[in-house]
Scaffold this active site. Structure first.
Site, PDB file in Angstrom:
ATOM      1  N   ARG A  31      41.075  86.467 -34.704  1.00 22.86           N
ATOM      2  CA  ARG A  31      41.448  87.842 -34.344  1.00 22.86           C
ATOM      3  C   ARG A  31      42.343  88.004 -33.121  1.00 22.86           C
ATOM      4  O   ARG A  31      42.912  89.065 -32.919  1.00 22.86           O
ATOM      5  CB  ARG A  31      40.178  88.679 -34.146  1.00 22.86           C
ATOM      6  CG  ARG A  31      39.504  89.020 -35.451  1.00 22.86           C
ATOM      7  CD  ARG A  31      38.100  89.484 -35.201  1.00 22.86           C
ATOM      8  NE  ARG A  31      37.300  88.403 -34.657  1.00 22.86           N
ATOM      9  CZ  ARG A  31      36.018  88.496 -34.336  1.00 22.86           C
ATOM     10  NH1 ARG A  31      35.389  89.634 -34.458  1.00 22.86           N
ATOM     11  NH2 ARG A  31      35.362  87.455 -33.888  1.00 22.86           N
ATOM     12  N   ARG A  40      43.986  90.702 -42.036  1.00 21.96           N
ATOM     13  CA  ARG A  40      42.580  91.104 -42.043  1.00 21.96           C
ATOM     14  C   ARG A  40      42.419  92.613 -42.309  1.00 21.96           C
ATOM     15  O   ARG A  40      41.415  93.041 -42.884  1.00 21.96           O
ATOM     16  CB  ARG A  40      41.978  90.713 -40.696  1.00 21.96           C
ATOM     17  CG  ARG A  40      40.570  91.092 -40.427  1.00 21.96           C
ATOM     18  CD  ARG A  40      39.583  90.245 -41.189  1.00 21.96           C
ATOM     19  NE  ARG A  40      38.249  90.590 -40.759  1.00 21.96           N
ATOM     20  CZ  ARG A  40      37.629  91.711 -41.094  1.00 21.96           C
ATOM     21  NH1 ARG A  40      38.229  92.578 -41.886  1.00 21.96           N
ATOM     22  NH2 ARG A  40      36.433  91.968 -40.642  1.00 21.96           N
ATOM     23  N   ASP A  76      34.397  79.793 -43.458  1.00 19.25           N
ATOM     24  CA  ASP A  76      33.268  79.993 -42.553  1.00 19.25           C
ATOM     25  C   ASP A  76      32.118  79.084 -42.942  1.00 19.25           C
ATOM     26  O   ASP A  76      31.965  78.731 -44.115  1.00 19.25           O
ATOM     27  CB  ASP A  76      32.796  81.451 -42.570  1.00 19.25           C
ATOM     28  CG  ASP A  76      31.987  81.756 -41.315  1.00 19.25           C
ATOM     29  OD1 ASP A  76      32.595  82.042 -40.278  1.00 19.25           O
ATOM     30  OD2 ASP A  76      30.748  81.659 -41.368  1.00 19.25           O
ATOM     31  N   TYR A 153      20.751  80.095 -38.971  1.00 15.78           N
ATOM     32  CA  TYR A 153      21.203  81.410 -39.466  1.00 15.78           C
ATOM     33  C   TYR A 153      20.376  81.868 -40.656  1.00 15.78           C
ATOM     34  O   TYR A 153      20.064  83.057 -40.796  1.00 15.78           O
ATOM     35  CB  TYR A 153      22.682  81.363 -39.864  1.00 15.78           C
ATOM     36  CG  TYR A 153      23.605  81.501 -38.678  1.00 15.78           C
ATOM     37  CD1 TYR A 153      23.779  82.731 -38.034  1.00 15.78           C
ATOM     38  CD2 TYR A 153      24.304  80.414 -38.175  1.00 15.78           C
ATOM     39  CE1 TYR A 153      24.612  82.857 -36.940  1.00 15.78           C
ATOM     40  CE2 TYR A 153      25.147  80.532 -37.076  1.00 15.78           C
ATOM     41  CZ  TYR A 153      25.294  81.759 -36.467  1.00 15.78           C
ATOM     42  OH  TYR A 153      26.116  81.885 -35.369  1.00 15.78           O
TER      43      TYR A 153
HETATM   44  O1  CP3 Z   1      38.504  77.515 -36.384  1.00 15.50           O
HETATM   45  C1  CP3 Z   1      39.147  78.145 -37.235  1.00 15.50           C
HETATM   46  O2  CP3 Z   1      40.191  78.773 -36.992  1.00 15.50           O
HETATM   47  C2  CP3 Z   1      38.687  78.064 -38.676  1.00 15.50           C
HETATM   48  C3  CP3 Z   1      37.889  79.142 -39.113  1.00 15.50           C
HETATM   49  C4  CP3 Z   1      36.441  79.272 -38.684  1.00 15.50           C
HETATM   50  C5  CP3 Z   1      35.793  80.534 -38.698  1.00 15.50           C
HETATM   51  N1  CP3 Z   1      34.470  80.314 -38.483  1.00 15.50           N
HETATM   52  C6  CP3 Z   1      36.464  81.807 -38.961  1.00 15.50           C
HETATM   53  C7  CP3 Z   1      35.807  83.067 -38.543  1.00 15.50           C
HETATM   54  C8  CP3 Z   1      35.482  78.309 -38.358  1.00 15.50           C
HETATM   55  C9  CP3 Z   1      35.649  76.810 -38.147  1.00 15.50           C
HETATM   56  C10 CP3 Z   1      34.236  78.987 -38.243  1.00 15.50           C
HETATM   57  C11 CP3 Z   1      32.959  78.292 -37.982  1.00 15.50           C
HETATM   58  C12 CP3 Z   1      31.766  79.083 -37.657  1.00 15.50           C
HETATM   59  N2  CP3 Z   1      31.352  80.261 -38.207  1.00 15.50           N
HETATM   60  C13 CP3 Z   1      30.760  78.667 -36.743  1.00 15.50           C
HETATM   61  C14 CP3 Z   1      30.745  77.358 -35.986  1.00 15.50           C
HETATM   62  C15 CP3 Z   1      31.664  77.384 -34.830  1.00 15.50           C
HETATM   63  C16 CP3 Z   1      31.242  78.266 -33.686  1.00 15.50           C
HETATM   64  O3  CP3 Z   1      32.030  79.161 -33.376  1.00 15.50           O
HETATM   65  O4  CP3 Z   1      30.189  78.035 -33.133  1.00 15.50           O
HETATM   66  C17 CP3 Z   1      29.779  79.664 -36.720  1.00 15.50           C
HETATM   67  C18 CP3 Z   1      28.523  79.666 -35.868  1.00 15.50           C
HETATM   68  C19 CP3 Z   1      30.162  80.658 -37.666  1.00 15.50           C
HETATM   69  C20 CP3 Z   1      29.416  81.891 -38.044  1.00 15.50           C
HETATM   70  C21 CP3 Z   1      30.183  83.103 -37.750  1.00 15.50           C
HETATM   71  N3  CP3 Z   1      31.272  83.537 -38.490  1.00 15.50           N
HETATM   72  C22 CP3 Z   1      29.996  84.021 -36.682  1.00 15.50           C
HETATM   73  C23 CP3 Z   1      28.927  83.920 -35.635  1.00 15.50           C
HETATM   74  C24 CP3 Z   1      30.982  85.013 -36.827  1.00 15.50           C
HETATM   75  C25 CP3 Z   1      31.164  86.259 -36.003  1.00 15.50           C
HETATM   76  C26 CP3 Z   1      31.964  85.903 -34.806  1.00 15.50           C
HETATM   77  C27 CP3 Z   1      32.417  87.126 -34.076  1.00 15.50           C
HETATM   78  O5  CP3 Z   1      32.837  86.909 -32.942  1.00 15.50           O
HETATM   79  O6  CP3 Z   1      32.384  88.245 -34.617  1.00 15.50           O
HETATM   80  C28 CP3 Z   1      31.792  84.672 -37.927  1.00 15.50           C
HETATM   81  C29 CP3 Z   1      32.985  85.400 -38.420  1.00 15.50           C
HETATM   82  C30 CP3 Z   1      34.289  84.692 -38.302  1.00 15.50           C
HETATM   83  N4  CP3 Z   1      34.482  83.397 -38.717  1.00 15.50           N
HETATM   84  C31 CP3 Z   1      35.530  85.227 -37.842  1.00 15.50           C
HETATM   85  C32 CP3 Z   1      36.480  84.216 -38.000  1.00 15.50           C
HETATM   86  C33 CP3 Z   1      37.967  84.299 -37.741  1.00 15.50           C
HETATM   87  C34 CP3 Z   1      35.759  86.653 -37.355  1.00 15.50           C
HETATM   88  C35 CP3 Z   1      35.647  87.560 -38.538  1.00 15.50           C
HETATM   89  C36 CP3 Z   1      36.695  88.632 -38.678  1.00 15.50           C
HETATM   90  O7  CP3 Z   1      37.906  88.345 -38.806  1.00 15.50           O
HETATM   91  O8  CP3 Z   1      36.263  89.778 -38.725  1.00 15.50           O
END
Ligand code: CP3
Length: 348
Positions: A31, A40, A76, A153
């Site tokens: 984002r 998005r 994700d 989770y």
């Molecule tokens: O790194 C990258 O660019 C690749 C994409 C990627 C995403 N999630 C995209 C994402 C990767 C590698 C992840 C891994 C992920 N997802 C983890 C492990 C890494 C870490 O950060 O600890 C975890 C715990 C998740 C679970 C998850 N997905 C959470 C907690 C959230 C919300 C985060 C927030 O700040 O709102 C997501 C959503 C998510 N995954 C987004 C993105 C770009 C944001 C969603 C959006 O665009 O609305």
């Protein structure tokens, strides 16, 4: 396979000679980029994950805009529990939610042991398409959550501060916890092998919640399964990276799990960890993500400190110590990348 134009990342993973330190950024497709937000705006998050054309488009954005040395497939970790039958919702600002978390045998009985090559074929298609569209410019990283982080989770149902529910489960019903971790491990090993088969040049296992466990529990509930998965992944020379946040007390053990690279968060010293385990594995990290709130002069100082902490020679992949935050100015991310590219030459 066609030769990569920039393979610095892969060489650093294998601790082979490099001209400068490679850099990529966890959550680099996200984002903070206006170009990501534009895509998005038109689709919800899970639709983006499930549409290979959209996933490929946002995966490649940071390569074009920020200039990182590796791409990570946009997806994700939570699509794995979703494919097991758990209904996943992503809420703006609140993060992911499972409305029916797993707390006992009855909740767990309907979880599906699925075939990732079928149920998650959309990810594999996204990998192949991205690989094609990258046109050998940089390597592509595939990833999965660790069994422990996914189970956290699945049991909590959402992000947590105290992790009461997952702790309740492992202390009261370790048998069920192990049964589920075992099932997740088998799925993840097949899933990561399939990503490599589809074209991923490396894979990363995210153990974001490893650090909420005591040292002994970490070994029993997380590290054991990570090692098992790594031993089962079908690969030729593709590196495996393990990012286990907050497990500073287990770096030595972690270095023996079969991974080529260990990712460190910013609370650890690259120097200390390299002195301890740097002969066995490469290290990835570990700039504090909030340094990017600071001015360019501060970013430069901290880049140099991070490079100095690792020291001279190969075996370091520059990254943040956790994901880039959504309110970071993309100019700062761009500056970080150019700074690492320039300053790191002296270390090789
Ligand atoms: O790194 C990258 O660019 C690749 C994409 C990627 C995403 N999630 C995209 C994402 C990767 C590698 C992840 C891994 C992920 N997802 C983890 C492990 C890494 C870490 O950060 O600890 C975890 C715990 C998740 C679970 C998850 N997905 C959470 C907690 C959230 C919300 C985060 C927030 O700040 O709102 C997501 C959503 C998510 N995954 C987004 C993105 C770009 C944001 C969603 C959006 O665009 O609305």
């Amino acid at each position: 396979m066609t030769k990569l134009k920039n393979d610095l990342f892969l060489r650093a993973c294998k601790r082979k000679k490099i001209e400068r330190t490679p850099i990529w950024i966890m959550r680099q497709a996200g984002r903070y980029l206006p170009e990501y937000r534009a895509v998005r705006k038109k689709s919800d998050f899970l639709t983006m994950c499930k549409t290979p054309e959209l996933a490929a488009e946002v995966t490649i954005q940071p390569i074009d805009i920020i200039g990182t040395d590796a791409a990570i497939i946009f997806s994700d970790i939570l699509i794995v529990p979703e494919a097991m039958g758990m209904h996943l919702e992503m809420h703006e600002g609140k993060g992911p939610i499972f409305h029916h978390p797993i707390r006992n045998e009855n909740d767990a009985k309907d979880l599906k042991i699925f075939d990732p090559t079928k149920e998650l074929k959309y990810v594999l298609d996204a990998v192949s398409l991205t690989k094609k569209e990258l046109n050998s410019r940089v390597p592509l990283i595939g990833f999965s959550g660790s069994p422990w982080t996914l189970l956290t989770y699945m049991v909590e149902g959402k992000g947590s501060k105290s992790f009461s529910e997952i702790k309740r489960l492992i202390y009261n019903n370790p048998k069920l916890a192990h049964n589920l971790l075992e099932k997740l491990s088998s799925i993840i090993a097949i899933y990561l092998s399939a990503k490599i088969e589809a074209g991923a040049d490396a894979v990363q296992i995210f153990d974001t919640w490893g650090g909420i466990l005591s040292p002994n529990d970490f070994e029993e509930f997380s590290l054991y399964y990570i090692s098992k998965i790594i031993s089962e992944i079908k690969r030729k020379d593709e590196p495996v990276i393990v990012f286990a946040k907050g497990v500073h007390y287990k770096t030595k053990k972690l270095s023996k799990c079969g991974a080529d690279v260990i990712g460190l968060d910013w609370t650890m010293s690259l120097k200390n960890v390299r002195d301890e385990i740097g002969k066995d594995v490469a290290l990835q990290g570990n700039l504090d993500p909030t340094v990017l709130y600071g001015p360019k002069s501060k970013i430069k100082d901290e880049v140099i400190n991070t490079l100095k902490s690792f020291g001279e020679g190969s075996g370091h992949i520059f990254n943040l110590g956790h994901g880039i935050l959504p309110d970071i100015d993309p100019e700062k991310a761009k500056y970080l990348v150019s700074c690492v590219k320039e300053e790191s030459k002296k270390f090789h």
